[in-house]
Design a protein around this motif. Structure first.
Motif, PDB file in Angstrom:
ATOM      1  N   GLN A  45      10.778  62.271  27.795  1.00 17.24           N
ATOM      2  CA  GLN A  45      11.852  62.216  28.069  1.00 17.24           C
ATOM      3  C   GLN A  45      12.669  61.762  26.989  1.00 17.24           C
ATOM      4  O   GLN A  45      13.070  60.450  26.993  1.00 17.24           O
ATOM      5  CB  GLN A  45      11.344  61.390  29.314  1.00 17.24           C
ATOM      6  N   THR A  46      13.423  62.451  27.418  1.00 20.12           N
ATOM      7  CA  THR A  46      15.287  61.910  26.432  1.00 20.12           C
ATOM      8  C   THR A  46      16.434  61.819  28.292  1.00 20.12           C
ATOM      9  O   THR A  46      16.617  63.125  28.708  1.00 20.12           O
ATOM     10  CB  THR A  46      15.874  62.608  25.503  1.00 20.12           C
ATOM     11  N   THR A  67      19.381  64.930  31.394  1.00 17.73           N
ATOM     12  CA  THR A  67      17.956  64.543  31.660  1.00 17.73           C
ATOM     13  C   THR A  67      16.584  65.653  30.805  1.00 17.73           C
ATOM     14  O   THR A  67      17.374  66.137  31.088  1.00 17.73           O
ATOM     15  CB  THR A  67      17.331  63.536  32.200  1.00 17.73           C
ATOM     16  N   ASP A  68      15.894  65.290  30.177  1.00 20.10           N
ATOM     17  CA  ASP A  68      15.354  66.797  29.323  1.00 20.10           C
ATOM     18  C   ASP A  68      13.538  66.018  29.352  1.00 20.10           C
ATOM     19  O   ASP A  68      13.238  64.702  28.490  1.00 20.10           O
ATOM     20  CB  ASP A  68      15.793  67.033  27.939  1.00 20.10           C
ATOM     21  N   PHE A  69      13.158  66.327  30.121  1.00 19.44           N
ATOM     22  CA  PHE A  69      11.399  65.676  30.458  1.00 19.44           C
ATOM     23  C   PHE A  69      10.366  66.599  29.914  1.00 19.44           C
ATOM     24  O   PHE A  69      10.777  68.647  30.691  1.00 19.44           O
ATOM     25  CB  PHE A  69      11.500  64.969  32.089  1.00 19.44           C
ATOM     26  N   ALA A 105       4.892  71.505  32.389  1.00 22.05           N
ATOM     27  CA  ALA A 105       6.453  71.191  33.485  1.00 22.05           C
ATOM     28  C   ALA A 105       7.541  71.040  32.195  1.00 22.05           C
ATOM     29  O   ALA A 105       7.394  70.041  31.323  1.00 22.05           O
ATOM     30  CB  ALA A 105       5.959  70.073  34.350  1.00 22.05           C
ATOM     31  N   THR A 106       8.597  71.555  32.329  1.00 19.95           N
ATOM     32  CA  THR A 106      10.142  71.165  32.011  1.00 19.95           C
ATOM     33  C   THR A 106      10.768  70.389  33.218  1.00 19.95           C
ATOM     34  O   THR A 106      10.867  71.499  34.293  1.00 19.95           O
ATOM     35  CB  THR A 106      10.713  72.301  30.475  1.00 19.95           C
ATOM     36  N   ASN A 123      16.770  72.549  36.911  1.00 20.18           N
ATOM     37  CA  ASN A 123      16.446  73.083  36.315  1.00 20.18           C
ATOM     38  C   ASN A 123      14.826  72.778  35.809  1.00 20.18           C
ATOM     39  O   ASN A 123      14.969  71.715  35.080  1.00 20.18           O
ATOM     40  CB  ASN A 123      17.342  74.076  34.659  1.00 20.18           C
ATOM     41  N   GLN A 124      13.762  73.388  36.677  1.00 19.39           N
ATOM     42  CA  GLN A 124      12.847  73.195  36.421  1.00 19.39           C
ATOM     43  C   GLN A 124      12.044  74.355  36.413  1.00 19.39           C
ATOM     44  O   GLN A 124      11.973  74.887  37.427  1.00 19.39           O
ATOM     45  CB  GLN A 124      12.293  71.970  37.305  1.00 19.39           C
ATOM     46  N   ASP A 125      11.142  74.230  35.392  1.00 17.57           N
ATOM     47  CA  ASP A 125       9.508  74.808  35.806  1.00 17.57           C
ATOM     48  C   ASP A 125       8.337  74.555  35.479  1.00 17.57           C
ATOM     49  O   ASP A 125       8.308  73.798  34.650  1.00 17.57           O
ATOM     50  CB  ASP A 125       9.600  76.246  33.934  1.00 17.57           C
ATOM     51  N   ALA A 126       7.798  74.947  36.237  1.00 19.28           N
ATOM     52  CA  ALA A 126       6.366  74.075  36.262  1.00 19.28           C
ATOM     53  C   ALA A 126       5.039  74.830  36.733  1.00 19.28           C
ATOM     54  O   ALA A 126       5.468  76.039  37.195  1.00 19.28           O
ATOM     55  CB  ALA A 126       6.610  72.486  37.491  1.00 19.28           C
TER      56      ALA A 126
END
Length: 714
Positions: A207-208, A226-228, A239-240, A266-269
């Motif tokens: 994560q950043t 945040t980018d995880f 997941a992103t 924005n989430q894709d899992a």
């Protein structure tokens, strides 16, 4: 079916207006009404402590009368920035909310389904998202008018504080009366600064976060991006998540403040779903073959904006107005085709448009030479939902099966009063009326939509009253009682238990009768709090069945729950500090088909213990150093209302450490965290009433992250 255009619907949707005179006296300011102060050896406490070191303010809103949250006749826990973020991955609420007694947050290791969050058992059986608990971020609702919310919207690295309200006074927030969670973005830094934080861990997780902000005259602001990303511990669980949260404040003069809030997700899992007990014992990281065959997954896109204006006429009269709106899109692929019988499809596609408005007015004065506060108000929220279902052609969207246009709105009126009867005794009371309307209109282009429309209207008027008595300068006792209201959500209405198409409008709302008695006290460097409660619920909503991510609900009569929440914070010798939190919950069905059984998903006991060592500030070599050892223990949870099986209880040990250096305008910190230190095997969450017996979602073994944060002041 002939429909108004989406643009026209959106314009009509944004036209709603309401005037609200709420319970806030002066909220959502960068300079808070409530200041969290803690012993110098421990600033990670989850509640206000009276001691020497003063931390950054934590905003308190809602039922807070005056400047002191501890004078409220209600159970309230406050988490400061350090408790929420220090030494944490800052990805899931489960990392820090275990410190709050009565609050359960389960990490499913399944980002397609969000955290499993409950307060005193309310929301324990939610298949995804948050139900029965009301959530806000910077005063803007994260809970839709139907009572459904998503905790993933909260960008944890940007948080400055969080408040959790339990007990009867939570009912004053509306139709999710199980409890309230209010999150607040941290104050804009002064001097201005920019920080970059990054960490990496097991299973390709990293994560950043970039956060910047500052103050210039009457304008201040802060924003974080945040980018995880993770490959996932379980098979098919990658997941992103990308999040943005920003708050801009403008003070044109002393009596006015404007705040603009914007957040995006924005989430894709991928969705690994649950396992049977045999599969769990064989390999807890595997998935059912159907999961891979149909490529189960979920994508979420959420945008939300809110504008708040607060005007102070004088010291005793304040007006606050707000408006918010946003969009949410969810697409979920389930592990079956959905092209059989009257099935609504194996792909669910939701487009939601939501908005709401408020306006608050609060007046304070004296009656019989004693201070009082009066508030009265209205609020309005609306959501338009375009719901479609398609065939899941082995991971590819196929033919249309279902088409609905759904709406829900909530119009509420409420009033509240607080009066200091004597120098020691005060009384608070309130009354809220909610009217929640659901409507569903079928399209003509789906093969199974004919005759599936309908509507429902739920309403309730709920009183709350509480007394608080100050035994002395350091000890208070309180008692409160109230009624509450929890409507079905659109997700709970989406499918009928009989398998026929259309919404389940036979489902009725839950009505609560909630009583609580509590005590708060502190003795030097020791602070303790205890409460006991008794709650009766009519029309308890339970999971009827769950198959491949599609869940149906029914009413199961009454439940009776009682329990206790206990917490202890202590500053110990040798620069040690400790926190203990214990909760006990007894919840049973009373009558109905499950008479005498335990409510599924809700552990009877939870215990948290944390010990932190933080050397004195004078120690130059260890300045900014900390190390924390924490333990979380939970009892078993049943997997369905029949109590046919249970996930056994567990205990897990975690450790975190970090250090910080200062070099002029630069600040550098490094941290290390190890979860499940003893490498235990346990079930972190359960899928309630899964028709295939795939109840269990396992937790990973020992895992670690290591990270660094760099901050530059300007």
């Amino acid at each position: 079916m002939k429909r108004q255009s989406r643009k026209g619907k959106a314009l009509a949707f944004w036209a709603g207006f309401a005037v609200v005179f709420s319970v806030q006296q002066s909220e959502a300011k960068a300079a808070s009404q409530v200041v969290v102060t803690v012993p110098s050896a421990d600033s990670s406490s989850t509640r206000p402590l009276i001691a020497a070191q003063q931390l950054a303010p934590v905003t308190v809103q809602g039922v807070a009368y005056g400047a002191n949250a501890v004078s409220l006749p209600s159970t309230i826990s406050i988490l400061g920035q350090r408790a929420l973020t220090q030494g944490q991955p800052q990805v899931n609420l489960s990392e820090s909310l275990g410190q709050v007694p009565g609050l359960i947050v389960n990490n499913r290791q399944d980002y397609a389904q969000d955290m499993q969050l409950s307060i005193r058992g309310f929301g324990a059986d939610a298949p995804f998202g948050v139900q029965g608990v009301y959530m806000t971020l910077d005063g803007i609702p994260l809970t839709m008018p139907d009572g459904q919310g998503q905790s993933q919207i909260i960008n944890l690295p940007t948080l400055g504080g969080m408040k959790i309200i339990k007990g009867p006074f939570a009912a004053l927030y509306g139709n999710a009366a199980g409890g309230v969670i209010q999150a607040y973005t941290r104050d804009p830094p002064e001097p201005p600064s920019l920080s970059l934080r990054t960490w990496a861990g097991d299973w390709g997780s990293h994560q950043t976060t970039l956060i910047g902000g500052g103050v210039s005259g009457g304008v201040s602001g802060i924003a974080g991006l945040t980018d995880f990303r993770t490959d996932g511990w379980r098979q098919h669980s990658a997941a992103t998540r990308r999040q943005f949260n920003g708050v801009l404040h403008w003070n044109p003069h002393a009596d006015d403040q404007f705040s603009l809030v914007f957040n995006a997700l924005n989430q894709d899992a991928l969705d690994p779903a649950g396992l049977t007990r045999a599969e769990l014992q064989q390999n807890p990281r595997q998935v059912d073959p159907a999961i891979l065959k149909f490529n189960t997954r979920k994508s979420v896109r959420n945008r939300q904006t809110g504008l708040v204006w607060e005007h102070r006429f004088d010291a005793d009269n304040t007006l606050r107005m707000s408006a918010y709106g946003g969009t949410r899109r969810i697409k979920q692929y389930l592990p079956f085709t959905g092209n059989f019988g009257v099935s609504a499809g194996g792909v669910v596609d939701l487009h939601d448009y939501f908005s709401g408005t408020t306006a608050d007015y609060t007046h304070s004065g004296e009656l019989a030479a004693r201070r009082y506060t009066l508030a009265a108000g209205l609020s309005y929220g609306r959501m338009n939902e375009y719901r479609k279902g398609f065939v899941n052609d082995f991971g590819v969207q196929g033919a249309l099966r279902n088409d609905q246009y759904n709406t829900v709105d909530n119009f509420a009126q409420y009033m509240q009063a607080h009066w200091e009867l004597t120098s020691r005794l005060s009384v608070s009371g309130g009354l809220r009326h909610d009217a929640v309307r659901f409507n569903s209109t079928p399209g003509t282009d789906a093969p199974l939509s004919a005759g599936t429309g309908g509507n429902a209207r739920y309403s309730s008027t709920d009183p709350v009253i509480g007394l608080l008595y100050k035994l002395d300068a350091h000890n208070r006792i309180y008692a409160d009682y109230g009624h509450g209201f929890v409507t079905p959500t659109f997700y709970q209405l989406a499918y009928r238990p009989d398998g026929q198409p259309g919404l389940n409008f036979a489902l009725q709302p839950m009505h609560l009768r909630n009583a609580e008695v509590g005590w708060r006290g502190h003795f030097g460097n020791l602070r303790a709090e205890a409460s006991v409660y008794d709650i009766t619920t009519d029309n308890q909503i339970v999971v009827f069945s769950s198959s491949g991510g599609r869940t149906t609900y029914s009413n199961a009569g009454k439940t009776r729950r009682y329990g206790t929440d206990l917490s202890l914070d202590a500053a110990l010798p040798a620069h040690l500090s400790a926190r203990l939190a214990y909760s006990y919950l007894h919840v049973r069905f009373a009558g109905g088909p499950y008479d005498g059984n335990t409510l599924p998903g809700a552990p009877a006991q939870q215990f948290y213990a944390g010990l932190t060592w933080r050397p004195p500030l004078q120690s130059a070599a260890l300045q900014g150093f900390y190390t924390t050892l924490s333990a979380l223990v939970r009892s078993q949870v049943f997997v369905d209302a029949k109590n046919s099986a249970a996930a056994q209880g567990y205990g897990v040990l975690n450790w975190a450490t970090g250090i910080e250096q200062h070099h002029g305008p630069w600040r550098l910190s490094e941290f290390l965290r190890v979860d499940n230190l003893l490498n235990r095997n346990y079930v972190a969450a359960v899928v309630i009433a899964d028709s295939n017996g795939r109840y269990y979602e396992a937790a990973p073994g020992r895992n670690a992250i290591v990270g660094v944060q760099v901050t530059r002041e300007f």
